[in-house]
Design an enzyme around this catalytic site. Structure first.
Site, PDB file in Angstrom:
ATOM      1  N   TRP A  86      65.814-103.127  47.829  1.00  0.00           N
ATOM      2  CA  TRP A  86      66.812-102.705  46.663  1.00  0.00           C
ATOM      3  C   TRP A  86      66.543-101.739  46.076  1.00  0.00           C
ATOM      4  O   TRP A  86      65.148-101.153  45.860  1.00  0.00           O
ATOM      5  CB  TRP A  86      66.786-103.696  45.680  1.00  0.00           C
ATOM      6  CG  TRP A  86      68.222-103.804  44.993  1.00  0.00           C
ATOM      7  CD1 TRP A  86      68.412-102.977  43.708  1.00  0.00           C
ATOM      8  CD2 TRP A  86      69.240-104.675  45.034  1.00  0.00           C
ATOM      9  NE1 TRP A  86      69.564-103.003  43.477  1.00  0.00           N
ATOM     10  CE2 TRP A  86      70.340-103.980  43.921  1.00  0.00           C
ATOM     11  CE3 TRP A  86      69.804-105.650  45.609  1.00  0.00           C
ATOM     12  CZ2 TRP A  86      71.679-104.821  43.776  1.00  0.00           C
ATOM     13  CZ3 TRP A  86      70.813-106.149  45.778  1.00  0.00           C
ATOM     14  CH2 TRP A  86      71.948-105.787  44.691  1.00  0.00           C
TER      15      TRP A  86
ATOM     16  N   HIS B 111      71.762-109.069  34.096  1.00  0.00           N
ATOM     17  CA  HIS B 111      70.901-109.313  35.382  1.00  0.00           C
ATOM     18  C   HIS B 111      69.708-108.670  35.162  1.00  0.00           C
ATOM     19  O   HIS B 111      68.459-109.202  35.555  1.00  0.00           O
ATOM     20  CB  HIS B 111      71.509-108.794  36.522  1.00  0.00           C
ATOM     21  CG  HIS B 111      71.369-109.911  37.771  1.00  0.00           C
ATOM     22  ND1 HIS B 111      72.123-110.795  37.946  1.00  0.00           N
ATOM     23  CD2 HIS B 111      70.549-109.340  38.717  1.00  0.00           C
ATOM     24  CE1 HIS B 111      71.417-111.154  39.302  1.00  0.00           C
ATOM     25  NE2 HIS B 111      70.641-110.542  39.558  1.00  0.00           N
TER      26      HIS B 111
ATOM     27  N   ARG C  30      59.694 -91.224  38.182  1.00  0.00           N
ATOM     28  CA  ARG C  30      58.560 -91.878  38.274  1.00  0.00           C
ATOM     29  C   ARG C  30      58.149 -92.216  39.703  1.00  0.00           C
ATOM     30  O   ARG C  30      57.196 -92.925  39.977  1.00  0.00           O
ATOM     31  CB  ARG C  30      58.862 -93.063  37.375  1.00  0.00           C
ATOM     32  CG  ARG C  30      58.743 -92.952  35.986  1.00  0.00           C
ATOM     33  CD  ARG C  30      59.549 -93.950  35.066  1.00  0.00           C
ATOM     34  NE  ARG C  30      59.260 -93.976  33.725  1.00  0.00           N
ATOM     35  CZ  ARG C  30      60.137 -92.868  33.074  1.00  0.00           C
ATOM     36  NH1 ARG C  30      61.072 -92.339  33.826  1.00  0.00           N
ATOM     37  NH2 ARG C  30      59.879 -92.759  31.923  1.00  0.00           N
TER      38      ARG C  30
HETATM   39  C1  DLZ Z   1      71.031-108.526  42.239  1.00  0.00           C
HETATM   40  C2  DLZ Z   1      70.173-107.207  41.965  1.00  0.00           C
HETATM   41  C3  DLZ Z   1      70.575-106.488  40.896  1.00  0.00           C
HETATM   42  C4  DLZ Z   1      72.035-106.378  40.299  1.00  0.00           C
HETATM   43  N1  DLZ Z   1      70.021-105.419  40.729  1.00  0.00           N
HETATM   44  C5  DLZ Z   1      68.807-104.997  41.495  1.00  0.00           C
HETATM   45  C6  DLZ Z   1      67.936-103.866  41.066  1.00  0.00           C
HETATM   46  O1  DLZ Z   1      68.104-103.115  40.336  1.00  0.00           O
HETATM   47  N2  DLZ Z   1      66.609-103.869  41.837  1.00  0.00           N
HETATM   48  C7  DLZ Z   1      66.336-104.914  42.575  1.00  0.00           C
HETATM   49  O2  DLZ Z   1      65.033-104.734  43.307  1.00  0.00           O
HETATM   50  N3  DLZ Z   1      66.859-106.026  42.909  1.00  0.00           N
HETATM   51  C8  DLZ Z   1      68.217-106.118  42.258  1.00  0.00           C
HETATM   52  N4  DLZ Z   1      69.017-107.177  42.634  1.00  0.00           N
HETATM   53  C9  DLZ Z   1      68.721-107.998  43.718  1.00  0.00           C
HETATM   54  C10 DLZ Z   1      67.534-109.311  43.149  1.00  0.00           C
HETATM   55  O3  DLZ Z   1      66.267-108.736  43.041  1.00  0.00           O
HETATM   56  C11 DLZ Z   1      67.529-110.258  44.109  1.00  0.00           C
HETATM   57  O4  DLZ Z   1      67.227-109.843  45.593  1.00  0.00           O
HETATM   58  C12 DLZ Z   1      68.663-111.031  44.297  1.00  0.00           C
HETATM   59  O5  DLZ Z   1      68.911-111.587  43.135  1.00  0.00           O
HETATM   60  C13 DLZ Z   1      68.494-112.371  45.391  1.00  0.00           C
HETATM   61  O6  DLZ Z   1      67.648-113.185  44.964  1.00  0.00           O
END
Ligand code: DLZ
Length: 162
Positions: A31, A97, A136
């Protein structure tokens, strides 16, 4: 100290422990990959610069930062690594979240540090926007991946004999 007052890539090379023979696991989130890949690459580069062999660095990806807990846990429990670096980037959105993920990852990684004998390094960037994350991860405030690599080597050196 606020990151604004410190460049994450600036360290005194003479004070960094030699990484020769050390094995380091890096788990990174997919992500926000623009950011996490830069952090990962910064960590790898700095480990190698300080003596760690490329072949002694293991990279594993997970879908999001929340999964860093499981990924780091598996690496720690394998007993194969002298330190594990967890890398992710959570950017604040319109819902709570952000807070749940940040708190969950912090608590999960903290718990690993208490319960197991392998240091887990906190490479989670938590920012209000993409620009702060870019700053960063190789931008004007350096690269937190570098900081994580240096921290890992320091933790290994300081606690290996205990
Ligand atoms: C769902 C989600 C959201 C909204 N934002 C991020 C983020 O900014 N950075 C990140 O690494 N992961 C995000 N996720 C995904 C969650 O970490 C996770 O993969 C899901 O909730 C499934 O467990």
């Amino acid at each position: 100290m606020a990151t604004e007052l410190k460049n994450l890539s600036s360290y005194d090379p003479s004070k960094v422990a030699d990484g020769s023979g050390r094995k380091v696991g890096i788990v990174y989130a997919e992500w926000n990959e623009e950011i996490t890949y830069a952090l990962r690459d910064g960590a790898v580069k700095t480990l190698i610069k300080n003596g760690v062999s490329q072949s002694d660095i293991t990279l594993t990806s997970v879908p999001g930062s929340f999964e860093l807990i499981f990924g780091a846990s598996q690496m720690v429990k394998s007993g194969k690594y002298d330190a594990v670096i967890a890398i992710g980037c959570v950017i604040r959105g319109d819902t709570p979240h952000f807070d749940y993920i940040c708190e969950g990852v912090t608590a999960g990684l903290s718990r690993l540090n208490v319960e197991y004998d392998t240091p887990v390094i906190f490479g989670l960037i938590t920012t209000n926007n993409l620009q702060q994350a870019q700053e960063r991860s190789g931008g004007r405030l350096g690269n937190k991946g570098d900081e994580c690599a240096v921290t890992a080597l320091q933790m290994i050196a300081q606690f290996k004999h205990i």
